[in-house]
Design a protein around this motif. Sequence first.
Motif, mmCIF file in Angstrom:
data_model
loop_
_atom_site.group_PDB
_atom_site.id
_atom_site.type_symbol
_atom_site.label_atom_id
_atom_site.label_comp_id
_atom_site.label_asym_id
_atom_site.label_seq_id
_atom_site.Cartn_x
_atom_site.Cartn_y
_atom_site.Cartn_z
ATOM 1 N N MET A 176 14.859 3.786 -22.095
ATOM 2 C CA MET A 176 14.919 4.940 -21.457
ATOM 3 C C MET A 176 14.142 4.913 -19.975
ATOM 4 O O MET A 176 13.169 4.270 -19.921
ATOM 5 N N LYS A 177 14.883 5.214 -19.177
ATOM 6 C CA LYS A 177 14.189 4.989 -17.444
ATOM 7 C C LYS A 177 13.035 5.856 -17.592
ATOM 8 O O LYS A 177 12.938 7.101 -17.945
ATOM 9 N N LYS A 178 12.109 5.402 -16.549
ATOM 10 C CA LYS A 178 10.906 6.042 -16.379
ATOM 11 C C LYS A 178 10.822 6.649 -14.966
ATOM 12 O O LYS A 178 11.598 6.225 -14.176
ATOM 13 N N ASN A 179 10.230 7.712 -14.825
ATOM 14 C CA ASN A 179 10.092 8.641 -13.431
ATOM 15 C C ASN A 179 8.930 8.076 -12.839
ATOM 16 O O ASN A 179 7.846 8.330 -13.228
ATOM 17 N N PHE A 180 9.013 7.662 -11.634
ATOM 18 C CA PHE A 180 7.959 7.320 -10.919
ATOM 19 C C PHE A 180 7.712 8.076 -9.347
ATOM 20 O O PHE A 180 8.748 8.912 -8.961
ATOM 21 N N ALA A 181 6.616 8.289 -8.806
ATOM 22 C CA ALA A 181 6.447 8.621 -7.593
ATOM 23 C C ALA A 181 5.754 7.398 -6.816
ATOM 24 O O ALA A 181 4.946 6.580 -7.586
ATOM 25 N N LEU A 182 5.822 7.600 -5.462
ATOM 26 C CA LEU A 182 5.063 6.577 -4.877
ATOM 27 C C LEU A 182 4.153 7.037 -3.750
ATOM 28 O O LEU A 182 4.873 7.820 -2.956
ATOM 29 N N ILE A 183 3.092 6.934 -3.629
ATOM 30 C CA ILE A 183 2.317 7.459 -2.660
ATOM 31 C C ILE A 183 1.855 6.183 -1.574
ATOM 32 O O ILE A 183 1.092 5.196 -2.035
ATOM 33 N N GLY A 184 2.306 6.199 -0.326
ATOM 34 C CA GLY A 184 2.041 5.025 0.542
ATOM 35 C C GLY A 184 3.201 4.355 0.883
ATOM 36 O O GLY A 184 3.217 3.205 0.746
ATOM 37 N N ALA A 185 4.565 4.881 0.813
ATOM 38 C CA ALA A 185 5.631 4.423 0.927
ATOM 39 C C ALA A 185 5.842 3.568 2.203
ATOM 40 O O ALA A 185 6.926 2.492 2.267
ATOM 41 N N ALA A 186 5.245 3.870 3.346
ATOM 42 C CA ALA A 186 5.393 3.099 4.388
ATOM 43 C C ALA A 186 4.511 2.030 4.606
ATOM 44 O O ALA A 186 4.427 1.375 5.575
ATOM 45 N N GLY A 187 3.577 1.577 3.674
ATOM 46 C CA GLY A 187 2.665 0.629 3.773
ATOM 47 C C GLY A 187 3.304 -1.080 3.572
ATOM 48 O O GLY A 187 4.314 -0.858 3.177
ATOM 49 N N TYR A 188 2.276 -1.629 3.883
ATOM 50 C CA TYR A 188 2.963 -3.195 3.971
ATOM 51 C C TYR A 188 3.198 -3.410 2.545
ATOM 52 O O TYR A 188 4.150 -4.329 2.631
ATOM 53 N N ILE A 189 2.518 -3.129 1.388
ATOM 54 C CA ILE A 189 2.967 -3.650 -0.003
ATOM 55 C C ILE A 189 3.723 -2.890 -0.641
ATOM 56 O O ILE A 189 4.288 -3.286 -1.693
ATOM 57 N N ALA A 190 3.994 -1.758 0.214
ATOM 58 C CA ALA A 190 4.926 -0.696 -0.700
ATOM 59 C C ALA A 190 6.318 -1.337 -1.091
ATOM 60 O O ALA A 190 6.827 -0.985 -2.132
ATOM 61 N N PRO A 191 7.003 -2.215 -0.135
ATOM 62 C CA PRO A 191 8.356 -2.902 -0.770
ATOM 63 C C PRO A 191 8.286 -3.596 -1.908
ATOM 64 O O PRO A 191 9.299 -3.351 -2.856
ATOM 65 N N ARG A 192 7.043 -4.134 -2.432
ATOM 66 C CA ARG A 192 7.110 -4.780 -3.528
ATOM 67 C C ARG A 192 6.950 -4.002 -4.763
ATOM 68 O O ARG A 192 7.410 -4.021 -5.778
ATOM 69 N N HIS A 193 6.217 -2.673 -4.497
ATOM 70 C CA HIS A 193 6.419 -1.868 -5.428
ATOM 71 C C HIS A 193 7.568 -1.247 -5.522
ATOM 72 O O HIS A 193 8.203 -0.860 -6.867
ATOM 73 N N CYS A 201 -0.188 2.857 -3.130
ATOM 74 C CA CYS A 201 -0.090 1.896 -1.898
ATOM 75 C C CYS A 201 -0.978 2.305 -0.852
ATOM 76 O O CYS A 201 -0.591 1.670 0.445
ATOM 77 N N THR A 202 -1.923 3.100 -0.856
ATOM 78 C CA THR A 202 -2.337 3.660 0.193
ATOM 79 C C THR A 202 -3.646 2.800 0.781
ATOM 80 O O THR A 202 -4.115 2.108 0.027
ATOM 81 N N PRO A 203 -4.359 3.391 2.066
ATOM 82 C CA PRO A 203 -5.598 2.666 2.575
ATOM 83 C C PRO A 203 -6.648 2.871 1.200
ATOM 84 O O PRO A 203 -6.599 3.674 0.544
ATOM 85 N N ASN A 204 -7.545 1.753 1.307
ATOM 86 C CA ASN A 204 -8.455 1.533 0.215
ATOM 87 C C ASN A 204 -9.238 2.794 -0.162
ATOM 88 O O ASN A 204 -9.626 3.216 -1.024
ATOM 89 N N TYR A 205 -9.774 3.522 1.113
ATOM 90 C CA TYR A 205 -10.543 4.729 0.983
ATOM 91 C C TYR A 205 -9.915 6.022 0.461
ATOM 92 O O TYR A 205 -10.619 6.727 -0.259
ATOM 93 N N LEU A 206 -8.408 6.045 0.187
ATOM 94 C CA LEU A 206 -7.832 6.968 -0.133
ATOM 95 C C LEU A 206 -7.363 6.968 -1.667
ATOM 96 O O LEU A 206 -6.990 7.672 -2.401
ATOM 97 N N HIS A 207 -7.860 5.576 -2.279
ATOM 98 C CA HIS A 207 -7.350 5.274 -3.594
ATOM 99 C C HIS A 207 -7.806 6.128 -4.674
ATOM 100 O O HIS A 207 -7.341 6.778 -5.512
ATOM 101 N N HIS A 208 -9.118 6.570 -4.817
ATOM 102 C CA HIS A 208 -9.876 7.540 -5.615
ATOM 103 C C HIS A 208 -9.019 8.759 -5.590
ATOM 104 O O HIS A 208 -8.739 9.067 -6.734
ATOM 105 N N SER A 209 -8.895 9.436 -4.470
ATOM 106 C CA SER A 209 -8.407 10.911 -4.383
ATOM 107 C C SER A 209 -7.117 10.705 -4.670
ATOM 108 O O SER A 209 -6.544 11.448 -5.571
ATOM 109 N N HIS A 210 -6.181 9.549 -4.273
ATOM 110 C CA HIS A 210 -4.937 9.746 -4.982
ATOM 111 C C HIS A 210 -4.573 9.377 -6.473
ATOM 112 O O HIS A 210 -3.723 9.761 -7.219
#
Length: 316
Positions: free
Chosen positions: A1-18, A79-88
């Motif tokens: 069964m397919k899982k549903n994802f959201a991605l925060i930080g879609a324009a970031g450097y590492i986002a394409p790998r995700h 995939c957002t900047p480090n300081y935003l990880h906790h909030s996201h």
Amino acid sequence: MKKNFALIGAAGYIAPRHLRAIKDADSNLSVAFDINDSVGIMDSIFPQSEFFTEFERFYDFAHQLKRAPESALDYVSICTPNYLHHSHITAGLRLGADVICEKPLVPSPELLHDLLLVENETGKKVFTILQLRHHAAILALRDKVAKAPKDTKFDVELTYITSRGKWYAESWKGDDRKSFGVATNIGVHFYDMLHFIFGSLQENKVHYAGLNKAAGYLEYEHARVRWFLSIDANDLPDEVKGKKTTYRNIDISGEQLEFSEGFTDLHTVSYQEILAGRGYGLEDARHAVETVNVIRTASLSPIGVDVHPFVKRLVK
């Protein structure tokens, strides 16, 4: 069964790998968010995904998805900047989804404890990407260390110089309040790797700490490690300058650890493990979080025999 994802930080450097890892997992990207709109890569991977540049609109849409079981989010990837990880991360948990976040998850053990509280409040889990733990060369070395006599301590010299231009200082990465410093930003995955291979940390010294480089000494159950990390091209060895912008060398008792290749699919492997119930959670991230927290806050230790040789060029 397919899982549903959201991605925060879609324009970031590492986002394409995700994005590719989500696709390779035969899952669906329902919605993505970034304050920047340079996300054209989504056209070739998830062209039908919703996209927002305002967090409030993203969060409202993601919250509405909860109303139907078939659309509810299973995972939020970050995939957002480090300081935003906790909030996201906490936002993702409160959306009723498990969270997959790049490292460093958070800068301190206190914030790690807070994430544990939110996990308990929501009944959802946080997973982190520790892709080096899936690398074949790292696994082979870990096996070698495990088979060595119990009292063996390997002498390790870790050098990583990845040149960065003037843009770096103007970005969030050049702001220690947002990146938590160069040792955290480019070093956290190495510290996790060292712990994964050589066991528990016994000693942590810092010999040099600057805006663009840091160095110190770490002693583990089975290793004595002199480390040097830098984003300054002036630190490149003479034989490399003008030819390459990056220098990575990990010497283990006279043998080189070569793992330049084999990175392509490690995020996909990480996602597969998470979806199979074998992902790395908050406690797996604790060691690296505690290590970088000490490095960031420690007073400098006197220069001794345990100093990395590159430091001697900096300290006159």
